[in-house]
Structure formats: C-alpha cells, structure tokens
Design a protein around this motif. Sequence first.
Motif, PDB file in Angstrom:
ATOM      1  N   LEU A 154      58.637  42.037  32.948  1.00  0.00           N
ATOM      2  CA  LEU A 154      57.234  41.903  33.353  1.00  0.00           C
ATOM      3  C   LEU A 154      56.634  40.594  32.869  1.00  0.00           C
ATOM      4  N   ASN A 155      57.302  39.929  31.919  1.00  0.00           N
ATOM      5  CA  ASN A 155      56.814  38.622  31.470  1.00  0.00           C
ATOM      6  C   ASN A 155      56.755  37.640  32.631  1.00  0.00           C
ATOM      7  N   SER A 156      57.883  37.549  33.366  1.00  0.00           N
ATOM      8  CA  SER A 156      57.948  36.597  34.477  1.00  0.00           C
ATOM      9  C   SER A 156      56.960  36.954  35.572  1.00  0.00           C
ATOM     10  N   VAL A 157      56.763  38.266  35.805  1.00  0.00           N
ATOM     11  CA  VAL A 157      55.789  38.712  36.798  1.00  0.00           C
ATOM     12  C   VAL A 157      54.394  38.218  36.424  1.00  0.00           C
ATOM     13  N   MET A 158      54.040  38.330  35.155  1.00  0.00           N
ATOM     14  CA  MET A 158      52.731  37.891  34.697  1.00  0.00           C
ATOM     15  C   MET A 158      52.579  36.385  34.822  1.00  0.00           C
ATOM     16  N   TRP A 159      53.595  35.627  34.389  1.00  0.00           N
ATOM     17  CA  TRP A 159      53.502  34.178  34.443  1.00  0.00           C
ATOM     18  C   TRP A 159      53.417  33.674  35.883  1.00  0.00           C
ATOM     19  N   THR A 160      54.137  34.330  36.787  1.00  0.00           N
ATOM     20  CA  THR A 160      54.045  33.965  38.204  1.00  0.00           C
ATOM     21  C   THR A 160      52.646  34.252  38.737  1.00  0.00           C
ATOM     22  N   ALA A 161      52.068  35.378  38.353  1.00  0.00           N
ATOM     23  CA  ALA A 161      50.718  35.731  38.789  1.00  0.00           C
ATOM     24  C   ALA A 161      49.703  34.709  38.295  1.00  0.00           C
ATOM     25  N   ILE A 162      49.875  34.239  37.075  1.00  0.00           N
ATOM     26  CA  ILE A 162      48.960  33.236  36.520  1.00  0.00           C
ATOM     27  C   ILE A 162      49.046  31.942  37.326  1.00  0.00           C
ATOM     28  N   GLU A 163      50.256  31.550  37.714  1.00  0.00           N
ATOM     29  CA  GLU A 163      50.444  30.310  38.467  1.00  0.00           C
ATOM     30  C   GLU A 163      49.855  30.398  39.871  1.00  0.00           C
ATOM     31  N   LEU A 164      49.898  31.597  40.481  1.00  0.00           N
ATOM     32  CA  LEU A 164      49.465  31.757  41.868  1.00  0.00           C
ATOM     33  C   LEU A 164      47.974  32.078  41.991  1.00  0.00           C
ATOM     34  N   GLU A 165      47.362  32.638  40.963  1.00  0.00           N
ATOM     35  CA  GLU A 165      45.971  33.066  41.050  1.00  0.00           C
ATOM     36  C   GLU A 165      45.036  31.920  40.667  1.00  0.00           C
ATOM     37  N   THR A 166      44.286  31.448  41.634  1.00  0.00           N
ATOM     38  CA  THR A 166      43.352  30.357  41.374  1.00  0.00           C
ATOM     39  C   THR A 166      42.089  30.852  40.668  1.00  0.00           C
ATOM     40  N   ASP A 167      41.687  32.091  40.948  1.00  0.00           N
ATOM     41  CA  ASP A 167      40.523  32.678  40.302  1.00  0.00           C
ATOM     42  C   ASP A 167      41.006  33.544  39.135  1.00  0.00           C
ATOM     43  N   GLN A 168      40.956  32.997  37.920  1.00  0.00           N
ATOM     44  CA  GLN A 168      41.486  33.691  36.756  1.00  0.00           C
ATOM     45  C   GLN A 168      40.751  34.996  36.453  1.00  0.00           C
ATOM     46  N   SER A 169      39.507  35.130  36.929  1.00  0.00           N
ATOM     47  CA  SER A 169      38.754  36.360  36.676  1.00  0.00           C
ATOM     48  C   SER A 169      39.345  37.544  37.424  1.00  0.00           C
ATOM     49  N   LYS A 170      40.141  37.274  38.450  1.00  0.00           N
ATOM     50  CA  LYS A 170      40.757  38.344  39.231  1.00  0.00           C
ATOM     51  C   LYS A 170      42.150  38.717  38.709  1.00  0.00           C
ATOM     52  N   LEU A 171      42.628  37.996  37.715  1.00  0.00           N
ATOM     53  CA  LEU A 171      43.976  38.223  37.216  1.00  0.00           C
ATOM     54  C   LEU A 171      44.043  39.515  36.408  1.00  0.00           C
ATOM     55  N   ILE A 172      45.006  40.367  36.761  1.00  0.00           N
ATOM     56  CA  ILE A 172      45.234  41.582  35.986  1.00  0.00           C
ATOM     57  C   ILE A 172      45.945  41.191  34.695  1.00  0.00           C
ATOM     58  N   ASN A 173      45.329  41.457  33.560  1.00  0.00           N
ATOM     59  CA  ASN A 173      45.943  41.034  32.301  1.00  0.00           C
ATOM     60  C   ASN A 173      46.312  42.192  31.384  1.00  0.00           C
ATOM     61  N   HIS A 174      46.184  43.413  31.885  1.00  0.00           N
ATOM     62  CA  HIS A 174      46.478  44.551  31.014  1.00  0.00           C
ATOM     63  C   HIS A 174      47.507  45.504  31.611  1.00  0.00           C
ATOM     64  N   TYR A 175      47.785  45.388  32.896  1.00  0.00           N
ATOM     65  CA  TYR A 175      48.761  46.307  33.496  1.00  0.00           C
ATOM     66  C   TYR A 175      49.441  45.633  34.678  1.00  0.00           C
ATOM     67  N   PHE A 176      50.758  45.618  34.623  1.00  0.00           N
ATOM     68  CA  PHE A 176      51.545  45.101  35.744  1.00  0.00           C
ATOM     69  C   PHE A 176      52.506  46.195  36.182  1.00  0.00           C
ATOM     70  N   PRO A 177      52.469  46.582  37.446  1.00  0.00           N
ATOM     71  CA  PRO A 177      53.388  47.625  37.915  1.00  0.00           C
ATOM     72  C   PRO A 177      54.833  47.131  37.885  1.00  0.00           C
TER      73      PRO A 177
END
Length: 270
Positions: free
Chosen positions: A146-169
């Motif tokens: 899930l580490n890589s999933v989170m880091w990829t999400a951070i790179e792709l999400e331009t609006d950081q306020s929409k980033l899920i930071n507590h749960y990744f399926p």
Amino acid sequence: MQLLNTPSTCGNKGLMKSVHDECPNITRIYSIGKSYKDLKLYVMEISDNPGKHELEPEFRYVAGMHGNEVLGRELLLNLMQYMCQEYKRGNQRIVHLVKETRIHLLPSMNPDGYEMAFKKGSELAGWALGRYSYEGIDMNHNFADLNSVMWTAIELETDQSKLINHYFPIPEQYTSEEVAPETRAVISWMQNIPFALGANLHGGELVVTYPYDMTRDWAPREHTPTPDESFFRWLAAAYANSSHSFSHQAYPVWPFLSALEPQPDGSGAG
C-alpha cells in the motif's frame, strides 16, 4: 522467563485451553482460519468481556510468521499465562489492561512451517526450513504493497485536500496474485476487528521497525515517514529502551529511522 515445552501445534492449543480453563471469565480462544495444511490459526483473546467489541482499544500481537522463529511464539504463550495468573493475583497493571483493552494473541501464523522445522530438528534443519509457508511463500512479504499505492496517489492528485491519507483499499490485482491462505486469514481478521495497534514478533535480530517499511523508488537511506512518525518513533524507542529489563544481559535493541540505517536509540522505520 521459562520457555515452554509445547513442541507441536496441538500442544500450542492445549496450553491455550489450560489458560482459558484457569481464567474463563477473561479469555476466549477462537480461530481466524486455516493454514495450507489445514491447521487452525488459533487466537487467544484477553478482555473483561471476551467476544465483545467495546469502546476500548483493540490490540494484537502476531508471532510465528516465519515458522522456524520460535521465540515470539513462546513469548505470546508465556504472556497469556502471565496475564491470567497476575489478573487472579490482583496485579493492578494487568487488571487495568484487561479492563481497558481488548487483547488478541496469535502465537503461530505459520504452523505448517513450524511443524516442518520441528520434525527435522534444529541440528539438521537449514536456516530456511520452516521459514516459509508449506507452499514456499514468505509471508513477511506477502501482504499488499500500500506504500506504492499511496505514493502514486500523491503524484497523480493535484488537489491535495482530496487525497485519502488514512485508508487505502487493497488493490484489485493483489487478490489475483499468489497470496497464502494464512495471509488472507490475517487480512480478513484485520478487516473485521478495528485494531488500534499491533505488532509482529520475529527472531534473529534485535530491532524494532515501524512504517513505512520500504523506501520510495528504492533510494538508499531514504527516510519515508508516515503522518504518525513522531508517535511510531516514540513507541518503538519506548519498547527498545525497555528491552534492557527483559534480559540478564544488556543487549541493545535498535529501532530503525530509515530502511537501511539503524539508529542508536533503537527505533526506526525499516
């Protein structure tokens, strides 16, 4: 501490049953699933209301992920005995833990590996015999990344306020990969019970590691902190510093602050 003479998985269950018989009001034995060879993964629950989730922290200890690393298994079997006996004696620290925490102890996540190593014997078994599951899977590296999933999400999400930071399926492709039945059982267990904290006991090294347990892009000595870095570091250091009271000799326990560099205070993300 006196190590137990419980060489088999049956002996493991027998000892757990003896603890339950001695303290039936604060213990419960249940199974979270089966190994590849059809051995049950037994858990001991310790709580003032066994079997009931209440407004209190849920905590888990897991041992024996590598079947030939037996110390963690022995420690958890001793721990359940100790808590039962000290609760009956009125030890206020233990009474408080039992009343304010729901504790789950899984002594052997890899019973198939343990049985293989035990039957061969320590003098004849190589370092790898029993380490892996019966299918040859290293369960320490068998959970979803899930580490890589989170880091990829951070790179792709331009609006950081929409980033899920507590749960990744769990990624869909993970379920189609080679996942051991023991790993699936532990994942299901974690999804069914809202654990606030947990730890996995290994053997062979004196170190405490905490998330994130890998570097980003495999960069050497890269520090990859989580949002809970300060808490994890405090927790790991507290455990490591307390280790001196566990032994007659002052063996140092190192916590990792990066995946590759141990630190003097014994805590770290590795």
